[in-house]
Each structure stands twice: as C-alpha cells, then as structure tokens.
Design a protein around this motif. Sequence first.
Motif, PDB file in Angstrom:
ATOM      1  N   ALA A 100     -38.135   7.062 -21.850  1.00 37.12           N
ATOM      2  CA  ALA A 100     -37.763   7.085 -20.426  1.00 37.12           C
ATOM      3  C   ALA A 100     -37.579   5.480 -20.385  1.00 37.12           C
ATOM      4  CB  ALA A 100     -38.826   7.397 -19.387  1.00 37.12           C
ATOM      5  N   GLY A 101     -36.208   5.322 -19.717  1.00 38.93           N
ATOM      6  CA  GLY A 101     -35.788   4.174 -19.485  1.00 38.93           C
ATOM      7  C   GLY A 101     -34.826   3.408 -20.200  1.00 38.93           C
ATOM      8  N   THR A 102     -34.645   4.091 -21.180  1.00 35.75           N
ATOM      9  CA  THR A 102     -33.349   3.953 -22.418  1.00 35.75           C
ATOM     10  C   THR A 102     -32.030   4.213 -21.987  1.00 35.75           C
ATOM     11  OG1 THR A 102     -35.081   4.347 -24.235  1.00 35.75           O
ATOM     12  CG2 THR A 102     -32.706   4.315 -24.600  1.00 35.75           C
ATOM     13  N   LEU A 103     -31.165   3.145 -22.112  1.00 35.67           N
ATOM     14  CA  LEU A 103     -29.758   3.367 -21.959  1.00 35.67           C
ATOM     15  C   LEU A 103     -29.161   3.693 -23.204  1.00 35.67           C
ATOM     16  CD1 LEU A 103     -27.350   3.444 -20.003  1.00 35.67           C
ATOM     17  CD2 LEU A 103     -27.205   0.830 -20.327  1.00 35.67           C
ATOM     18  N   ALA A 104     -28.519   4.722 -23.664  1.00 35.30           N
ATOM     19  CA  ALA A 104     -28.062   5.280 -24.944  1.00 35.30           C
ATOM     20  C   ALA A 104     -26.363   5.737 -24.854  1.00 35.30           C
ATOM     21  CB  ALA A 104     -28.751   5.999 -25.438  1.00 35.30           C
ATOM     22  N   TYR A 105     -26.171   5.836 -25.918  1.00 34.09           N
ATOM     23  CA  TYR A 105     -24.772   6.238 -26.365  1.00 34.09           C
ATOM     24  C   TYR A 105     -24.839   7.304 -27.341  1.00 34.09           C
ATOM     25  CZ  TYR A 105     -19.544   6.635 -27.271  1.00 34.09           C
ATOM     26  OH  TYR A 105     -18.384   6.862 -27.554  1.00 34.09           O
ATOM     27  N   PHE A 106     -24.299   8.884 -26.988  1.00 35.52           N
ATOM     28  CA  PHE A 106     -24.362   9.820 -27.781  1.00 35.52           C
ATOM     29  C   PHE A 106     -22.999   9.988 -28.499  1.00 35.52           C
ATOM     30  CE2 PHE A 106     -24.357  14.288 -28.863  1.00 35.52           C
ATOM     31  CZ  PHE A 106     -25.404  14.339 -29.935  1.00 35.52           C
ATOM     32  N   GLU A 107     -22.807   9.483 -29.754  1.00 36.08           N
ATOM     33  CA  GLU A 107     -21.560   9.257 -30.158  1.00 36.08           C
ATOM     34  C   GLU A 107     -20.656  10.523 -30.437  1.00 36.08           C
ATOM     35  OE1 GLU A 107     -19.477   6.379 -33.622  1.00 36.08           O
ATOM     36  OE2 GLU A 107     -21.447   7.681 -33.989  1.00 36.08           O
ATOM     37  N   PRO A 108     -21.163  11.477 -30.915  1.00 38.71           N
ATOM     38  CA  PRO A 108     -20.359  12.784 -31.065  1.00 38.71           C
ATOM     39  C   PRO A 108     -19.718  13.333 -29.972  1.00 38.71           C
ATOM     40  CG  PRO A 108     -22.501  13.106 -32.226  1.00 38.71           C
ATOM     41  CD  PRO A 108     -22.725  11.874 -31.169  1.00 38.71           C
TER      42      PRO A 108
ATOM     43  N   SER B 197     -26.174  -3.609 -13.687  1.00 39.81           N
ATOM     44  CA  SER B 197     -26.680  -2.845 -12.259  1.00 39.81           C
ATOM     45  C   SER B 197     -25.984  -1.465 -12.411  1.00 39.81           C
ATOM     46  CB  SER B 197     -26.467  -3.331 -11.020  1.00 39.81           C
ATOM     47  OG  SER B 197     -25.361  -3.534 -10.946  1.00 39.81           O
ATOM     48  N   VAL B 198     -26.706  -0.426 -11.988  1.00 44.68           N
ATOM     49  CA  VAL B 198     -26.223   0.875 -11.712  1.00 44.68           C
ATOM     50  C   VAL B 198     -26.422   1.087 -10.153  1.00 44.68           C
ATOM     51  CG1 VAL B 198     -26.088   3.043 -12.209  1.00 44.68           C
ATOM     52  CG2 VAL B 198     -26.568   1.517 -13.832  1.00 44.68           C
ATOM     53  N   GLN B 199     -25.634   1.217  -9.280  1.00 41.01           N
ATOM     54  CA  GLN B 199     -25.563   1.487  -7.953  1.00 41.01           C
ATOM     55  C   GLN B 199     -25.061   2.941  -7.666  1.00 41.01           C
ATOM     56  OE1 GLN B 199     -23.256  -1.657  -6.072  1.00 41.01           O
ATOM     57  NE2 GLN B 199     -24.907  -3.163  -6.994  1.00 41.01           N
ATOM     58  N   PHE B 200     -25.860   3.607  -6.695  1.00 45.33           N
ATOM     59  CA  PHE B 200     -25.577   4.824  -6.318  1.00 45.33           C
ATOM     60  C   PHE B 200     -26.407   4.914  -4.856  1.00 45.33           C
ATOM     61  CE2 PHE B 200     -29.293   5.083  -8.918  1.00 45.33           C
ATOM     62  CZ  PHE B 200     -30.294   5.867  -8.428  1.00 45.33           C
ATOM     63  N   GLY B 201     -25.608   5.282  -3.767  1.00 44.25           N
ATOM     64  CA  GLY B 201     -26.122   5.287  -2.654  1.00 44.25           C
ATOM     65  C   GLY B 201     -26.635   3.881  -2.187  1.00 44.25           C
ATOM     66  N   GLU B 202     -27.816   3.859  -1.787  1.00 47.11           N
ATOM     67  CA  GLU B 202     -28.511   2.664  -1.248  1.00 47.11           C
ATOM     68  C   GLU B 202     -29.524   2.189  -2.491  1.00 47.11           C
ATOM     69  OE1 GLU B 202     -28.463   1.045   1.666  1.00 47.11           O
ATOM     70  OE2 GLU B 202     -26.628   2.550   1.822  1.00 47.11           O
ATOM     71  N   ASN B 203     -29.391   2.931  -3.760  1.00 49.78           N
ATOM     72  CA  ASN B 203     -30.359   2.581  -4.798  1.00 49.78           C
ATOM     73  C   ASN B 203     -29.556   1.974  -5.817  1.00 49.78           C
ATOM     74  OD1 ASN B 203     -32.538   4.389  -3.673  1.00 49.78           O
ATOM     75  ND2 ASN B 203     -31.168   6.043  -4.222  1.00 49.78           N
ATOM     76  N   MET B 204     -30.670   1.134  -6.715  1.00 51.37           N
ATOM     77  CA  MET B 204     -29.752   0.472  -7.692  1.00 51.37           C
ATOM     78  C   MET B 204     -31.141   0.399  -9.054  1.00 51.37           C
ATOM     79  SD  MET B 204     -29.053  -3.736  -8.170  1.00 51.37           S
ATOM     80  CE  MET B 204     -28.055  -3.806  -6.778  1.00 51.37           C
ATOM     81  N   VAL B 205     -30.278   0.661  -9.922  1.00 52.56           N
ATOM     82  CA  VAL B 205     -31.072   0.423 -11.301  1.00 52.56           C
ATOM     83  C   VAL B 205     -30.502  -0.778 -12.178  1.00 52.56           C
ATOM     84  CG1 VAL B 205     -32.045   1.831 -13.371  1.00 52.56           C
ATOM     85  CG2 VAL B 205     -31.554   2.880 -11.321  1.00 52.56           C
ATOM     86  N   VAL B 206     -31.396  -1.611 -12.809  1.00 48.19           N
ATOM     87  CA  VAL B 206     -31.042  -2.474 -13.436  1.00 48.19           C
ATOM     88  C   VAL B 206     -31.334  -2.626 -15.026  1.00 48.19           C
ATOM     89  CG1 VAL B 206     -31.070  -5.295 -13.955  1.00 48.19           C
ATOM     90  CG2 VAL B 206     -31.116  -4.157 -11.614  1.00 48.19           C
ATOM     91  N   TYR B 207     -30.599  -2.562 -15.953  1.00 52.08           N
ATOM     92  CA  TYR B 207     -30.945  -2.569 -17.376  1.00 52.08           C
ATOM     93  C   TYR B 207     -30.397  -3.691 -17.971  1.00 52.08           C
ATOM     94  CZ  TYR B 207     -30.818   2.538 -16.986  1.00 52.08           C
ATOM     95  OH  TYR B 207     -31.100   3.750 -16.741  1.00 52.08           O
TER      96      TYR B 207
ATOM     97  N   SER C 236     -35.493  -2.516 -13.958  1.00 60.49           N
ATOM     98  CA  SER C 236     -36.138  -2.374 -12.537  1.00 60.49           C
ATOM     99  C   SER C 236     -35.368  -1.054 -11.993  1.00 60.49           C
ATOM    100  CB  SER C 236     -35.934  -3.282 -11.383  1.00 60.49           C
ATOM    101  OG  SER C 236     -34.321  -3.601 -11.244  1.00 60.49           O
ATOM    102  N   GLY C 237     -36.246  -0.160 -11.184  1.00 60.81           N
ATOM    103  CA  GLY C 237     -35.651   0.939 -10.734  1.00 60.81           C
ATOM    104  C   GLY C 237     -35.718   2.187 -11.658  1.00 60.81           C
ATOM    105  N   GLY C 238     -36.362   1.905 -12.693  1.00 60.49           N
ATOM    106  CA  GLY C 238     -36.642   3.128 -13.584  1.00 60.49           C
ATOM    107  C   GLY C 238     -36.814   4.610 -12.850  1.00 60.49           C
ATOM    108  N   GLY C 239     -37.612   4.308 -11.999  1.00 65.47           N
ATOM    109  CA  GLY C 239     -38.250   5.706 -11.165  1.00 65.47           C
ATOM    110  C   GLY C 239     -37.057   6.264 -10.251  1.00 65.47           C
ATOM    111  N   LEU C 240     -35.906   5.540 -10.309  1.00 68.99           N
ATOM    112  CA  LEU C 240     -34.958   6.125  -9.279  1.00 68.99           C
ATOM    113  C   LEU C 240     -33.888   6.885 -10.368  1.00 68.99           C
ATOM    114  CD1 LEU C 240     -34.260   2.851  -7.201  1.00 68.99           C
ATOM    115  CD2 LEU C 240     -35.397   5.406  -6.479  1.00 68.99           C
ATOM    116  N   ILE C 241     -33.891   6.727 -11.490  1.00 68.49           N
ATOM    117  CA  ILE C 241     -33.088   7.257 -12.618  1.00 68.49           C
ATOM    118  C   ILE C 241     -32.714   8.945 -12.376  1.00 68.49           C
ATOM    119  CG2 ILE C 241     -32.008   7.756 -15.045  1.00 68.49           C
ATOM    120  CD1 ILE C 241     -33.956   5.023 -15.888  1.00 68.49           C
ATOM    121  N   SER C 242     -33.795   9.610 -12.502  1.00 67.89           N
ATOM    122  CA  SER C 242     -33.787  10.932 -12.059  1.00 67.89           C
ATOM    123  C   SER C 242     -32.923  11.419 -10.768  1.00 67.89           C
ATOM    124  CB  SER C 242     -34.948  11.498 -12.119  1.00 67.89           C
ATOM    125  OG  SER C 242     -35.859  11.114 -11.008  1.00 67.89           O
TER     126      SER C 242
END
Length: 189
Positions: free
Chosen positions: A138-146, A79-89, A171-177
């Motif tokens: 949209a909705g991808t969690l990624a790692y940019f190695e360089p 879960s990624v929590q910020f303020g009252e919002n949560m996004v789950v990956y 869940s919560g994909g619309g909140l990522i932005s």
Amino acid sequence: MKKTFSIILLSLLIVFALSSCGISNSESLVTLTSEASAPEAGQSSSVEQPEPTEASSNVEIPSATENVENLESVARRISVQFGENMVVYELNDGTAADSLYEQLPLTIEVEDYSTNEKIFYPSQELDTSNSPLAQSGAGTLAYFEPWGDVVFFYGDYNQNPSLFELGQVLSGGGLISQMSGTITIEAVE
C-alpha cells in the motif's frame, strides 16, 4: 645519508599528496610533514616546513548538513488533490517517473479498479526503459505498462513484470481509497 634522503622524499610526497587533495587545515599538514621528516637521534633536519598557500587555506568543504540538504532538494514530489484532500508522493529516479513528471500538471478522472487500487490513464505513455519493478505494498504509485494506466495502491498487490514503480506515498496514504472523480496532480515545490 640514504635514510635522510628517503625521509625528505617521503615528506615531499606526503605534502604534495595532501595539498593536491585540498587539505585546508595547515596545522594538520605541518604536523604530518613534521612527523614524517623527524630526524633520528643525533641528526639535524634541513627540511623547511612549507607555508600554507592562500589557495589551500581558502578551500571550502561543504558540511554533512549541506550535503543532506542538497540531496533532499533533488527529491521530486507530487501532490494529488481531490476535493479537500491531498496525497503527496515522492517519485523515484526511473524513466517512467520522469515521463509522468514531465506531463504535470494533470487534471484527470480517477477510476476504481479491484479492491486495492485507483487508476488513471495519462495522456502519453510512460517510458519504462530504466524503471524499477513495483515491489512494495500500500502507498505505491505504479505504472501498468500493458494497459498504460497509473496506479495508486491502497492495499497489497502481487508483483508483476509489467508493473513499474513510480514512487511511494509520503503523506495522506489513508486517503487513497477515497479518491474519486476529477483529481489534480501537480509538482510540489
């Protein structure tokens, strides 16, 4: 005589094969051996039907539902929590996702980058040796190695041979932005 011996031998092989595979339904076992050893017209059968053993009748085979539940329990979610919002990956099984998961929980600053992503820099680099390349939108969690940054995509992006997928939003994909400031990333039990 040869034919009767062949039928008996075939019956014994079937019984042995089925019992070694853990068949627990003794009626199926008896039916199969009865059909395989049925005497031809005018011949008598001297093959005795085997009795089911306690070991073969106590074998438990998990149901399809139990197998699905076991697979679901293996999935790693964060879960990624910020303020009252949560996004789950849900994380994939790549080594980069493993590396991120091992660093949790994290409380860290998230930054805007471009017009389609938010990023943060984990305290340790992620191991990308056995990780899939990021290919979804949209909705991808990624790692940019360089650059060593983790990316939360909220818009489409171009594929890059240095961009490794960690997981996908559940869940919560619309909140990522809307992510900003300090975020807390934790494993979801």
